[in-house]
Design a protein around this motif. Sequence first.
Motif, short mmCIF file in Angstrom:
data_model
loop_
_atom_site.label_atom_id
_atom_site.label_comp_id
_atom_site.label_asym_id
_atom_site.label_seq_id
_atom_site.Cartn_x
_atom_site.Cartn_y
_atom_site.Cartn_z
N PHE A 1 -0.55 -5.94 1.19
CA PHE A 1 0.69 -5.47 1.80
C PHE A 1 1.82 -5.37 0.78
CE2 PHE A 1 4.68 -6.73 4.08
CZ PHE A 1 4.86 -5.55 4.78
N ASP A 2 2.56 -4.26 0.82
CA ASP A 2 3.71 -4.02 -0.07
C ASP A 2 4.98 -4.18 0.76
OD1 ASP A 2 5.80 -2.92 -1.61
OD2 ASP A 2 4.42 -1.58 -2.65
N ARG A 3 5.62 -5.32 0.62
CA ARG A 3 6.79 -5.65 1.44
C ARG A 3 7.92 -4.63 1.27
NH1 ARG A 3 10.37 -11.17 0.50
NH2 ARG A 3 10.99 -11.52 2.68
N ALA A 4 8.32 -4.40 0.03
CA ALA A 4 9.46 -3.52 -0.23
C ALA A 4 9.20 -2.09 0.27
CB ALA A 4 9.79 -3.51 -1.72
N ALA A 5 7.99 -1.60 0.05
CA ALA A 5 7.67 -0.23 0.49
C ALA A 5 7.70 -0.12 2.00
CB ALA A 5 6.29 0.17 -0.06
N TRP A 6 7.17 -1.15 2.69
CA TRP A 6 7.17 -1.09 4.15
C TRP A 6 8.59 -1.14 4.71
CZ3 TRP A 6 8.68 -4.12 8.32
CH2 TRP A 6 8.21 -3.69 9.57
N LEU A 7 9.42 -2.02 4.17
CA LEU A 7 10.80 -2.10 4.64
C LEU A 7 11.53 -0.79 4.42
CD1 LEU A 7 11.63 -5.68 3.33
CD2 LEU A 7 11.49 -5.01 5.75
N ALA A 8 11.32 -0.18 3.26
CA ALA A 8 11.97 1.11 2.98
C ALA A 8 11.51 2.17 3.96
CB ALA A 8 11.67 1.53 1.54
N ALA A 9 10.23 2.16 4.31
CA ALA A 9 9.70 3.14 5.25
C ALA A 9 10.31 2.97 6.63
CB ALA A 9 8.19 3.03 5.32
N SER B 1 3.83 -0.30 16.33
CA SER B 1 2.42 -0.42 16.66
C SER B 1 1.97 -1.84 16.33
CB SER B 1 1.60 0.58 15.84
OG SER B 1 1.62 0.21 14.47
N GLN B 2 0.79 -2.22 16.83
CA GLN B 2 0.29 -3.56 16.52
C GLN B 2 0.11 -3.74 15.01
OE1 GLN B 2 -3.23 -4.11 18.95
NE2 GLN B 2 -2.04 -5.18 20.50
N ILE B 3 -0.31 -2.71 14.33
CA ILE B 3 -0.48 -2.81 12.87
C ILE B 3 0.86 -3.03 12.20
CG2 ILE B 3 -1.11 -1.50 10.81
CD1 ILE B 3 -3.36 -0.23 12.47
N ASP B 4 1.89 -2.29 12.62
CA ASP B 4 3.20 -2.46 12.00
C ASP B 4 3.88 -3.75 12.44
OD1 ASP B 4 3.81 -0.48 10.08
OD2 ASP B 4 3.98 1.03 11.63
N TYR B 5 3.53 -4.28 13.61
CA TYR B 5 4.08 -5.58 13.96
C TYR B 5 3.54 -6.66 13.02
CZ TYR B 5 5.69 -9.65 16.48
OH TYR B 5 6.29 -10.84 16.79
N ASP B 6 2.27 -6.56 12.68
CA ASP B 6 1.73 -7.46 11.65
C ASP B 6 2.52 -7.31 10.35
OD1 ASP B 6 -0.26 -8.68 13.12
OD2 ASP B 6 -1.83 -7.30 12.49
N HIS B 7 2.81 -6.08 9.98
CA HIS B 7 3.57 -5.84 8.75
C HIS B 7 4.95 -6.48 8.82
CE1 HIS B 7 0.99 -1.98 7.94
NE2 HIS B 7 0.35 -3.10 7.65
N LEU B 8 5.59 -6.39 9.97
CA LEU B 8 6.90 -7.03 10.15
C LEU B 8 6.81 -8.53 9.91
CD1 LEU B 8 9.87 -7.09 11.16
CD2 LEU B 8 8.94 -7.32 13.49
N LEU B 9 5.79 -9.17 10.47
CA LEU B 9 5.62 -10.62 10.30
C LEU B 9 5.35 -10.98 8.85
CD1 LEU B 9 3.44 -11.39 13.46
CD2 LEU B 9 5.91 -11.67 13.21
#
Length: 373
Positions: A173-181, A258-266
């Motif tokens: 998981f890439d934290r910074a990239a996901w937050l930017a998205a 989505s459930q996948i992105d909720y995991d990413h949030l956590l």
Amino acid sequence: MPAAPLIWDVFCRVIDNHGDLGVCWRLARELAARGHGVRLWVDDAGALAWMAPGALQGACPGVQVLPWGEPFDAGALGGLTRSDVWIEAFGCELPKAFVAHGARAAASARPPVWLNLEYLSAEAYVARMHGLPSPVLHGPAAGWTKWFYYPGLTSQTGGLLREADLPARQQAFDRAAWLAAQGVPWQGERLISLFCYEPAALAAWLAKLDAARQPTRLLVTAGRAAQAVRAAFDNEIGRLRMTGVRKQLSISYLSHLSQIDYDHLLWACDINFVRGEDSLVRALWAGRALVWQPYVQDDGAHHAKLEAMLEALGAPPDVRAFHRSWCGVDATPLPVPDWVAWAEGVQAARARLQTQADLVTRLIGFVRQKTLK
């Protein structure tokens, strides 16, 4: 020689907040990932549009989402392959027409394994009740047996939902990239996710965050959490009025994830505030400091549920005190826990739980055992 795949009928009634549907979808998806066929019957599948994009269109191979209407359309059952397993999730009762059709189909064959999938709890009764039979005394299936299946945190229970590829996905998981998205303007400040009901201590907590030395960005999930935060700002709480100026607290309101992105949030956040069942399990696997708000029950039974969970996770006194205030067990001021130490405690609990078989592995084994009798 591997055992033949099974066909599962899973029934879900959406009571409130879509948590039941979230658990059932994860269950169906994981069963299908292991080669089984799943028919997910739902009385309100609308939330799957954002929770699991494409689910209603058949994008998940092996899972078919079917409508559970009232009255139940028994005519739709004629063309379906007879199932091996029936699951009534969280105490929902199967439609009488469905049971009658299944009883006729099983007249010359083995009845399906009939399970009542219960809610997650760390209370002691779970180990006592898990796997117990419940004879069916009336109706077309009289003489059959239902079985209680309880998720839990010990080897004497049904386990927790966990996908085999979860650790690998989290590591990549890439934290910074996901937050930017997500459009989150993160500048390195502490990140806290908020998925809650309406905790009485919410306004006081927001004020504490704003007055703290450490800057915080709060990532607020869509729905009741966002409504609760906005309501707190609308009330008179000093600088936290909607029109006022905040000091150390920034807020980002998120769209439905989505459930996948909720995991990413956590995974992206340093502390996760979660509610109900599904998000608690996902927060445990995330391995960050967490605060859990159980579903409020009129008789106060959620208080015992909370204490049992905190005990099972080995929560220290400051974290337990925070939970009691956050969840309205008492009216004491919110303490400031040692979040770093608590994150290490959650990671230790995760490590213990990862040594146990996951829920789907245990569930399949339970069903196989019953079919051999």
